[in-house]
Design a protein around this motif. Structure first.
Motif, PDB file in Angstrom:
ATOM      1  N   LEU A 122      33.659 110.600 -22.113  1.00 41.94           N
ATOM      2  CA  LEU A 122      33.301 109.393 -22.358  1.00 41.94           C
ATOM      3  C   LEU A 122      34.129 108.268 -21.492  1.00 41.94           C
ATOM      4  O   LEU A 122      33.753 106.913 -21.541  1.00 41.94           O
ATOM      5  N   LYS A 123      35.251 108.761 -20.695  1.00 45.00           N
ATOM      6  CA  LYS A 123      36.041 107.917 -19.935  1.00 45.00           C
ATOM      7  C   LYS A 123      36.770 106.786 -20.996  1.00 45.00           C
ATOM      8  O   LYS A 123      36.700 105.591 -20.727  1.00 45.00           O
ATOM      9  N   PHE A 124      37.160 107.180 -22.236  1.00 44.61           N
ATOM     10  CA  PHE A 124      37.670 106.452 -23.218  1.00 44.61           C
ATOM     11  C   PHE A 124      38.945 105.701 -22.916  1.00 44.61           C
ATOM     12  O   PHE A 124      39.630 106.339 -22.113  1.00 44.61           O
ATOM     13  N   ARG A 125      39.086 104.445 -23.319  1.00 42.31           N
ATOM     14  CA  ARG A 125      40.503 103.746 -23.136  1.00 42.31           C
ATOM     15  C   ARG A 125      40.410 102.889 -24.387  1.00 42.31           C
ATOM     16  O   ARG A 125      39.653 102.045 -24.719  1.00 42.31           O
ATOM     17  N   ASP A 126      41.750 102.849 -24.933  1.00 46.02           N
ATOM     18  CA  ASP A 126      41.977 101.771 -25.944  1.00 46.02           C
ATOM     19  C   ASP A 126      43.307 101.293 -25.514  1.00 46.02           C
ATOM     20  O   ASP A 126      43.482 100.454 -24.453  1.00 46.02           O
ATOM     21  N   GLU A 127      44.632 101.594 -26.030  1.00 48.06           N
ATOM     22  CA  GLU A 127      45.935 100.900 -25.558  1.00 48.06           C
ATOM     23  C   GLU A 127      46.205 101.662 -24.288  1.00 48.06           C
ATOM     24  O   GLU A 127      46.903 101.256 -23.451  1.00 48.06           O
ATOM     25  N   LYS A 128      45.734 102.962 -24.123  1.00 46.65           N
ATOM     26  CA  LYS A 128      45.926 103.764 -22.928  1.00 46.65           C
ATOM     27  C   LYS A 128      44.674 104.770 -22.641  1.00 46.65           C
ATOM     28  O   LYS A 128      43.852 104.972 -23.524  1.00 46.65           O
ATOM     29  N   LYS A 129      44.647 105.236 -21.511  1.00 45.04           N
ATOM     30  CA  LYS A 129      43.481 106.338 -21.163  1.00 45.04           C
ATOM     31  C   LYS A 129      43.605 107.399 -22.113  1.00 45.04           C
ATOM     32  O   LYS A 129      44.827 107.913 -22.146  1.00 45.04           O
ATOM     33  N   TYR A 130      42.207 107.844 -22.436  1.00 45.60           N
ATOM     34  CA  TYR A 130      42.406 109.113 -23.389  1.00 45.60           C
ATOM     35  C   TYR A 130      42.805 110.282 -22.460  1.00 45.60           C
ATOM     36  O   TYR A 130      43.800 111.260 -23.109  1.00 45.60           O
ATOM     37  N   ILE A 131      42.740 110.539 -21.475  1.00 46.12           N
ATOM     38  CA  ILE A 131      43.284 111.397 -20.430  1.00 46.12           C
ATOM     39  C   ILE A 131      44.629 111.312 -20.649  1.00 46.12           C
ATOM     40  O   ILE A 131      45.284 112.483 -20.510  1.00 46.12           O
ATOM     41  N   ASP A 132      45.132 110.352 -20.182  1.00 48.75           N
ATOM     42  CA  ASP A 132      46.744 109.996 -20.417  1.00 48.75           C
ATOM     43  C   ASP A 132      47.357 110.502 -21.919  1.00 48.75           C
ATOM     44  O   ASP A 132      48.260 111.121 -21.813  1.00 48.75           O
TER      45      ASP A 132
END
Length: 301
Positions: free
Chosen positions: A85-95
């Motif tokens: 989903l290319k999700f991002r909150d405070e940082k990227k999900y993949i990171d």
């Protein structure tokens, strides 16, 4: 740069033969405040000797203590899409995933392994809370399904240790889809007549509780384990009522018929092995024959 701390003090310590004390040499018992030597705690399966308080145990340590002679073979984790989903909150999900993989040296929160307990071949699945709170995502769902398929192929029981805060929000609906998928995998085991034992460990919440974690033929919990769907505060705010003290603890749920047993981690291997041998109609040792007979009589009542 603080030259006193970074240069003078190390020089003085080396001259005087002083050694830095590890920060985790002693661990505080959350229930009594007693300080426990780290090595003593580790050798006792992370159970405080005096109070019996169950600390969180690393997943690989759990497997080492659970299997005969600490020997087991891990199953390769299935490959799934990363950050669909290319999700991002405070940082990227993949990171975030890279960070947890670096910390835990695991692909995700599920570890599957095969081995024996008291000579009985089994498949074991451990959910590691240290990896993103044991949250259920696509990788975890696929891993649980693989454990069930392996148990089916090898005709072995499956023992699952749950520990989770619930579904992984960074994967949205794809995470929620793992609930019915893992439920189907459990039903495949039951249709094949293979035992499925669930050991609930602290904490087990959310969609995990609402799916595979409460579908065991026998539901066992460690002492003090908190089990539920939503947190106590959320429930109180929703229904606007004061809830009973400790209503989500393993002991409360045992008293109200939601689980079958509360068993110390120190006795878990022996207890699970005994149950599986009875379920698979295998001969028990002479020392346990009387207990097996008693269980059989109770089941026929």
């Amino acid at each position: 740069m603080n030259w006193i701390t970074n240069y003078v003090r190390p020089k003085l310590n080396s001259m005087l033969g002083r050694r830095e004390m590890p920060e985790n040499l002693w661990i505080k018992d959350p229930s009594t405040g007693e300080m426990v030597f780290h090595k003593d705690l580790e050798s006792n399966q992370w159970v405080i000797p005096a109070s019996g308080h169950h600390m969180r145990i690393p997943a690989k340590d759990r497997l080492r203590f659970f299997f005969d002679e600490g020997k087991y073979e891990t199953l390769e984790s299935p490959k799934v899409a990363t950050d669909p989903l290319k999700f991002r909150d405070e940082k990227k999900y993949i990171d975030r995933l890279k960070d947890y993989r670096s910390r835990t040296q695991q692909d995700d929160c599920i570890i599957n392994a095969t081995g024996t307990i008291e000579g009985l071949p089994i498949v074991a699945t451990v959910q590691d809370f240290a990896f993103m709170g044991g949250s259920l995502g696509m990788a975890a769902g696929e891993a649980i399904i693989k454990a069930a398929e392996t148990a089916l192929a090898k005709k072995r029981p499956l023992v699952l240790f749950s520990a989770s805060g619930g579904a992984r929000m960074q994967e949205g609906i794809l995470s929620l889809m793992q609930m019915p998928r893992t439920t189907v995998a459990v039903e495949m085991l039951k249709e094949a007549g293979l035992p499925y034992i669930v050991v609930l460990t602290n904490p087990t919440f959310g969609g995990v509780t609402a799916s595979y974690a409460m579908l065991g033929d026998i539901q066992i919990a460690e002492p003090g384990t908190m089990i539920g769907f939503a947190g106590a505060r959320v429930i109180e705010q929703t229904i606007r009522e004061k809830l009973p003290e400790g209503f989500q603890s393993a002991e409360y749920l045992l008293d109200h018929g939601m689980i079958d047993m509360v068993v110390s981690r120190l006795e878990m291997k022996e207890t699970v092995a005994r149950i599986l041998k009875i379920m698979m109609k295998q001969p028990a040792s002479e020392a346990k024959a009387e207990l097996a007979e008693t269980a059989a009589r109770a089941a026929s009542v």
